[in-house]
Write a protein that holds these residues in place. Structure first.
Motif, mmCIF file in Angstrom:
data_model
loop_
_atom_site.group_PDB
_atom_site.id
_atom_site.type_symbol
_atom_site.label_atom_id
_atom_site.label_comp_id
_atom_site.label_asym_id
_atom_site.label_seq_id
_atom_site.Cartn_x
_atom_site.Cartn_y
_atom_site.Cartn_z
ATOM 1 N N THR A 39 -25.557 -28.270 -0.052
ATOM 2 C CA THR A 39 -24.362 -27.641 0.808
ATOM 3 C C THR A 39 -23.330 -28.513 0.816
ATOM 4 O O THR A 39 -21.990 -28.281 0.460
ATOM 5 N N THR A 40 -23.613 -30.012 1.061
ATOM 6 C CA THR A 40 -22.436 -30.762 1.327
ATOM 7 C C THR A 40 -21.880 -31.396 0.294
ATOM 8 O O THR A 40 -20.828 -31.593 -0.111
ATOM 9 N N ILE A 41 -22.925 -31.444 -1.062
ATOM 10 C CA ILE A 41 -22.341 -31.739 -2.383
ATOM 11 C C ILE A 41 -21.355 -30.417 -2.913
ATOM 12 O O ILE A 41 -20.264 -31.074 -3.489
ATOM 13 N N GLU A 42 -21.852 -29.392 -2.546
ATOM 14 C CA GLU A 42 -20.544 -28.327 -2.811
ATOM 15 C C GLU A 42 -19.333 -28.661 -2.228
ATOM 16 O O GLU A 42 -18.197 -28.223 -2.757
ATOM 17 N N LEU A 43 -19.244 -28.950 -0.653
ATOM 18 C CA LEU A 43 -18.130 -29.278 -0.154
ATOM 19 C C LEU A 43 -17.252 -30.083 -0.897
ATOM 20 O O LEU A 43 -16.038 -29.918 -0.977
ATOM 21 N N GLY A 44 -17.927 -31.211 -0.967
ATOM 22 C CA GLY A 44 -17.371 -32.271 -1.849
ATOM 23 C C GLY A 44 -16.698 -31.964 -3.204
ATOM 24 O O GLY A 44 -15.536 -32.301 -3.593
ATOM 25 N N GLU A 45 -17.266 -31.078 -4.001
ATOM 26 C CA GLU A 45 -16.901 -30.665 -5.281
ATOM 27 C C GLU A 45 -15.603 -29.546 -4.892
ATOM 28 O O GLU A 45 -14.677 -29.598 -5.559
ATOM 29 N N ARG A 46 -15.784 -28.884 -3.867
ATOM 30 C CA ARG A 46 -14.349 -27.894 -3.461
ATOM 31 C C ARG A 46 -13.560 -28.761 -3.197
ATOM 32 O O ARG A 46 -12.250 -28.409 -3.438
ATOM 33 N N VAL A 47 -13.693 -29.873 -2.371
ATOM 34 C CA VAL A 47 -12.470 -30.716 -2.063
ATOM 35 C C VAL A 47 -11.727 -31.088 -3.437
ATOM 36 O O VAL A 47 -10.475 -31.251 -3.628
ATOM 37 N N PHE A 87 -26.204 -33.929 8.666
ATOM 38 C CA PHE A 87 -25.200 -33.017 8.334
ATOM 39 C C PHE A 87 -23.937 -33.761 8.597
ATOM 40 O O PHE A 87 -22.995 -33.806 7.767
ATOM 41 N N GLY A 88 -23.658 -34.218 9.928
ATOM 42 C CA GLY A 88 -22.515 -34.941 10.540
ATOM 43 C C GLY A 88 -21.901 -36.276 9.363
ATOM 44 O O GLY A 88 -20.936 -35.959 9.066
ATOM 45 N N PHE A 89 -23.160 -36.727 9.027
ATOM 46 C CA PHE A 89 -22.996 -37.936 7.920
ATOM 47 C C PHE A 89 -22.440 -37.391 6.665
ATOM 48 O O PHE A 89 -21.440 -37.832 5.964
ATOM 49 N N ARG A 90 -23.023 -36.344 6.079
ATOM 50 C CA ARG A 90 -22.862 -35.885 4.702
ATOM 51 C C ARG A 90 -21.485 -35.212 4.716
ATOM 52 O O ARG A 90 -20.837 -35.134 3.998
ATOM 53 N N TYR A 91 -21.107 -34.568 5.933
ATOM 54 C CA TYR A 91 -19.732 -33.791 6.039
ATOM 55 C C TYR A 91 -18.783 -34.783 5.926
ATOM 56 O O TYR A 91 -17.934 -34.645 4.917
ATOM 57 N N LEU A 92 -18.951 -35.952 6.368
ATOM 58 C CA LEU A 92 -17.754 -36.923 6.344
ATOM 59 C C LEU A 92 -17.783 -37.571 5.122
ATOM 60 O O LEU A 92 -16.643 -37.830 4.526
ATOM 61 N N VAL A 93 -18.758 -37.611 4.340
ATOM 62 C CA VAL A 93 -18.916 -38.172 3.037
ATOM 63 C C VAL A 93 -18.161 -37.273 2.107
ATOM 64 O O VAL A 93 -17.038 -37.524 1.242
ATOM 65 N N LEU A 124 -15.742 -34.910 2.996
ATOM 66 C CA LEU A 124 -14.379 -34.904 3.310
ATOM 67 C C LEU A 124 -13.584 -35.980 2.802
ATOM 68 O O LEU A 124 -12.444 -36.122 2.985
ATOM 69 N N SER A 125 -14.307 -37.342 2.558
ATOM 70 C CA SER A 125 -13.595 -38.446 2.045
ATOM 71 C C SER A 125 -12.866 -38.190 0.854
ATOM 72 O O SER A 125 -11.835 -38.970 0.561
ATOM 73 N N GLY A 126 -13.085 -36.933 0.109
ATOM 74 C CA GLY A 126 -12.571 -36.583 -1.182
ATOM 75 C C GLY A 126 -10.862 -36.392 -0.840
ATOM 76 O O GLY A 126 -10.199 -36.365 -1.668
ATOM 77 N N PHE A 127 -10.664 -36.075 0.440
ATOM 78 C CA PHE A 127 -9.365 -35.656 0.792
ATOM 79 C C PHE A 127 -8.355 -36.887 0.441
ATOM 80 O O PHE A 127 -7.227 -36.860 0.390
ATOM 81 N N TRP A 128 -8.961 -38.206 0.822
ATOM 82 C CA TRP A 128 -8.216 -39.431 0.685
ATOM 83 C C TRP A 128 -8.648 -40.201 -0.770
ATOM 84 O O TRP A 128 -7.670 -40.989 -1.246
ATOM 85 N N ILE A 129 -9.730 -39.968 -1.186
ATOM 86 C CA ILE A 129 -10.083 -40.862 -2.188
ATOM 87 C C ILE A 129 -10.176 -40.120 -3.518
ATOM 88 O O ILE A 129 -10.910 -40.602 -4.741
ATOM 89 N N THR A 130 -9.757 -38.792 -3.655
ATOM 90 C CA THR A 130 -9.799 -37.928 -4.767
ATOM 91 C C THR A 130 -11.349 -37.480 -5.057
ATOM 92 O O THR A 130 -11.478 -36.114 -5.188
ATOM 93 N N ARG A 137 -17.795 -38.554 -4.805
ATOM 94 C CA ARG A 137 -19.090 -38.922 -5.565
ATOM 95 C C ARG A 137 -19.468 -40.383 -5.585
ATOM 96 O O ARG A 137 -20.587 -40.518 -5.371
ATOM 97 N N GLY A 138 -18.567 -41.174 -5.703
ATOM 98 C CA GLY A 138 -18.926 -42.581 -5.551
ATOM 99 C C GLY A 138 -19.419 -42.922 -4.100
ATOM 100 O O GLY A 138 -20.493 -43.439 -3.719
ATOM 101 N N MET A 139 -18.851 -42.183 -2.808
ATOM 102 C CA MET A 139 -19.162 -42.123 -1.614
ATOM 103 C C MET A 139 -20.937 -41.548 -1.285
ATOM 104 O O MET A 139 -21.527 -41.895 -0.492
ATOM 105 N N GLU A 140 -20.992 -40.561 -2.214
ATOM 106 C CA GLU A 140 -22.227 -39.879 -1.935
ATOM 107 C C GLU A 140 -23.418 -41.071 -2.546
ATOM 108 O O GLU A 140 -24.402 -40.951 -2.247
#
Length: 265
Positions: free
Chosen positions: A79-87, A159-165, A167-173, A176-179
């Motif tokens: 779920t959170t990997i999908e969120l990162g990909e969607r960002v 989830f809270g930690f993974r969600y923040l990871v 969402l980091s894609g909003f700033w670092i594009t 996946r590195g943060m993952e």
């Protein structure tokens, strides 16, 4: 809240369709459980009572650990990997148009995923382990309720930690590195490699104070009845980290959605 309940139910049903992957994963966790039992038996033979655990506690830790890796999302979660990909791809714009809260939407999706993984994939290794070894089980209704509460809180902390990871894609594009960084931290500080109770001195104290400890070590210690301050303090520890992580997640969501550069569109 009805819409978020419906989201969680649909997520549960979605992951229930991956039957072969679930069975394969449970088999893999079971195999690793036997390998780790061999290692732990050797270690506890050389150091009886290591970390305050007896042999039964150590073996129970192994099988609970293997059963909880996927429900808790120690390696990350779909779920959170999908969120990162969607960002990263820009599809997050669709999520932002929905008349729902982004954080609650994805929390509901992740809870649905975790409940399926916990009931189906998580129980299988524990059942096999219990048939082969003499494991420790909670006694009493209140203890079982505390275990169930601890597991739900563990999923929310993760989830809270993974969600923040994600969402980091909003700033670092690209998150996946943060993952990968999150995977290393989760593996070490959650108790996946070794129970945190065996870590010496300040390293152990620091590890047990991190949010990752609340994802694996703390709920297992609730099961074993080995929490230093008792079950109540363990649950409060988890709840405290949930509040911190979700408040930061809400702040990050607010900041990210005020000024957004959508990648790919």
């Amino acid at each position: 809240m009805g819409v978020y309940w419906a989201i969680g139910v649909r997520s549960f049903r979605r992951f229930s369709t991956y039957r072969i992957a679930t069975a394969s994963g449970a088999f893999t966790n079971t195999v690793f459980g036997f390998i780790l039992c061999g290692i732990y038996l050797t270690l506890w033979h050389e150091r009886p009572g290591l970390g305050g655990y007896d042999v039964a506690d150590a073996l129970t830790f192994v099988w609970l650990q293997q059963g909880l890796l996927m429900p808790i999302g120690i390696f990350g979660a779909t779920t959170t990997i999908e969120l990162g990909e969607r960002v990263r791809s820009g599809e997050i714009a669709v999520d932002l148009y929905r008349p729902t809260h982004l954080l609650l939407w994805w929390a509901s999706v992740d809870l649905g995923r975790a409940m399926f993984q916990l009931i189906v994939r998580g129980s299988a290794p524990l059942l096999v382990g219990a048939l082969v070894f003499d494991l420790t089980f909670p006694s009493g209704v209140l203890t079982w309720l505390a275990v169930a509460t601890g597991l739900v809180l563990a999923v929310l902390v993760s989830f809270g930690f993974r969600y923040l990871v994600a969402l980091s894609g909003f700033w670092i594009t690209d998150s996946r590195g943060m993952e990968h960084v999150a995977l290393v931290l989760s593996s070490f500080f959650s108790g996946m490699i070794l129970p945190l109770v065996v870590f010496p001195g300040w390293i152990g104290e620091f590890a047990r104070a991190t949010p990752w400890a609340a994802t694996l070590q703390v709920p297992i210690d609730i099961w074993l009845g080995r929490n230093p301050g008792g079950t109540g303090s363990a649950l409060l520890f988890q709840l405290g980290w949930i509040l911190v992580l979700l408040l930061v997640a809400q702040l990050a969501t607010t900041v990210a959605t005020r000024k957004v550069v959508i990648q790919g569109g």
